[in-house]
Design an enzyme around this catalytic site. Structure first.
Site, short mmCIF file in Angstrom:
data_model
loop_
_atom_site.label_atom_id
_atom_site.label_comp_id
_atom_site.label_asym_id
_atom_site.label_seq_id
_atom_site.Cartn_x
_atom_site.Cartn_y
_atom_site.Cartn_z
N ASP A 95 0.76 -1.15 0.03
CA ASP A 95 -0.19 0.24 -0.11
C ASP A 95 0.78 1.17 -0.09
O ASP A 95 2.07 1.31 0.32
CB ASP A 95 -0.99 0.05 0.90
CG ASP A 95 -0.28 -0.13 2.48
OD1 ASP A 95 0.71 -0.68 2.65
OD2 ASP A 95 -0.79 0.79 3.44
N GLU A 158 0.37 -1.07 5.73
CA GLU A 158 1.47 -0.80 6.69
C GLU A 158 1.38 0.69 6.84
O GLU A 158 1.65 1.12 7.85
CB GLU A 158 2.71 -0.98 5.99
CG GLU A 158 4.08 -1.16 6.85
CD GLU A 158 4.35 0.62 6.94
OE1 GLU A 158 5.02 0.79 7.78
OE2 GLU A 158 4.01 1.29 5.86
#
Length: 388
Positions: A95, A158
């Site tokens: 991400d 994350e």
């Protein structure tokens, strides 16, 4: 087994295909919690890793599927091999912090110097994923293989604290001999051998509403209570070594002529040692009301433990020595930010982070990374995996 210099020379011939692959991954945007885009990216990444991986899994999560890739390597080393059993864990994330549409406005671009690439996520951390693909390809092309089993965990959350992905990191950290974090390096390409811990806590206050002019004494202001609590927490943070506290959001009340019966604040905490972490979290999670009729509650939104820096980190020493055989400098340092390797480092598993390509500007408009550094990091990762 291929010589490290052979791996580096071969890696440097892959500039064009690496740029093409890098651009492809950057073009597939992956905002945190966007399950549909995460799925598209996960299929693309899996297709690239499938050329060398022995098995790929897609564990589901609230924000879409994560990815775990397995390489069997040459098998688990025996006692006669001079090394303890265990696998090597690579930790990464898919991400980015950028909303969908950013890549169209600011597409992947190679600068005139032929080395600097720009675009959302090139540095944090899609270049790292390309580096791993290339590292495994280098081993396959030279007839080599990782010395021990390798697992790579790629979480999709994350950037928002790995609220779900951290369980995968913890699961696959069990039995690991070494953990290589693929986050971007520190300035100058330095590896990270320590990270400050971070936590987010929501502090909520319930008071008693009343007319602010006629019956103020009958009320209990939740906002006043919250202000006093935050002032006390700031004083606590100031008294602790390497502690920081940031009040990110504050809400509460209804109108100026009503004593506020509710208020809350989201608080960000940072700490460099387990001792400071324990003291700071205790102060935030176990507050004592200033006003008798005020009710306080807390909720921990995310938490990453402190990973204290160890200048004698043996895994870092191995990587520095290996880089020296490639005529590459590999400085070491500690990061003020947190990541998934906070967990493995805090658990005492030999951990090093920052193995992604050099660059700068993470999370910003000027995010950029170096092609030559990516090729070098891929060779370094390949050389480490085949010999350690």
């Amino acid at each position: 087994m291929a010589e490290p210099t052979e791996l580096l020379a071969l890696s440097r011939t892959f500039g064009d295909p690496v740029l093409e692959r890098w651009e492809r991954l950057v073009s597939l945007e992956t905002p945190s919690a966007d399950a549909d885009r995460t799925a598209v990216f996960g299929r693309e990444l899996a297709a690239g890793l499938a050329a060398t991986a022995d098995r790929i899994e897609h564990p589901p999560g609230p924000g879409g599927d994560h990815l775990v890739a397995h390489w069997n390597g040459r098998g688990t080393p025996s006692p006669d091999d001079g090394a303890p059993p265990g696998h090597t864990l690579l930790v990464a994330h898919s991400d980015t912090v950028f909303p969908a549409g950013t890549a169209a406005r600011r597409p992947f671009t190679l600068a005139e110097d032929g080395d600097t690439v720009t675009g959302p996520g090139v540095f944090d951390m899609k270049g790292s994923l390309v580096a791993v693909e290339l590292a495994m390809d280098l081993l396959a092309r030279t007839g080599a293989a990782p010395r021990r089993p390798v697992r790579m965990v790629v979480v999709n959350d994350e950037e928002i604290g790995s609220p779900d992905g951290s369980r995968l990191v913890a699961r696959h950290a069990e039995g690991a001999r070494a953990v290589l974090g693929l986050e971007p390096p520190l300035p100058g390409g330095a590896l990270k051998i320590g990270r400050r811990g971070v936590a987010r806590v929501l502090l909520s206050v319930r008071g008693v509403s009343a007319h602010a002019g006629l019956d103020a004494a009958l009320g209990v202001s939740a906002i006043d209570e919250l202000v006093d609590q935050l002032a006390a927490l700031r004083a606590t943070a100031a008294s602790l070594p390497d502690a920081a506290l940031n009040v990110g959001t504050v809400t509460g009340g209804t109108r100026a002529n009503v004593v506020a019966d509710h208020a809350e604040a989201e608080i960000g905490l940072r700490y460099a040692t387990p001792e400071t972490e324990q003291a700071l979290l205790k102060a935030v999670l176990e507050p004592t009301p200033v006003r008798q009729r005020a009710h306080l509650s807390t909720r921990r939104l995310s938490h990453r433990p402190a990973w204290a820096m160890d200048p004698g980190n043996p895994l870092a020493a191995e990587l520095v020595a290996l880089a020296g055989t490639l005529d590459l400098e590999l400085p070491l340092g500690s990061s003020g930010g947190a990541g998934d390797t906070n967990l493995t480092g805090a658990l005492g598993i030999p951990t090093v982070d920052g193995l992604g390509p050099a660059g700068a500007g993470a999370h910003g408009e000027d995010e950029h990374a170096s092609l030559s550094s990516l090729l070098e990091r891929a060779a370094l990762i390949a050389a480490f995996l085949q010999s350690h």
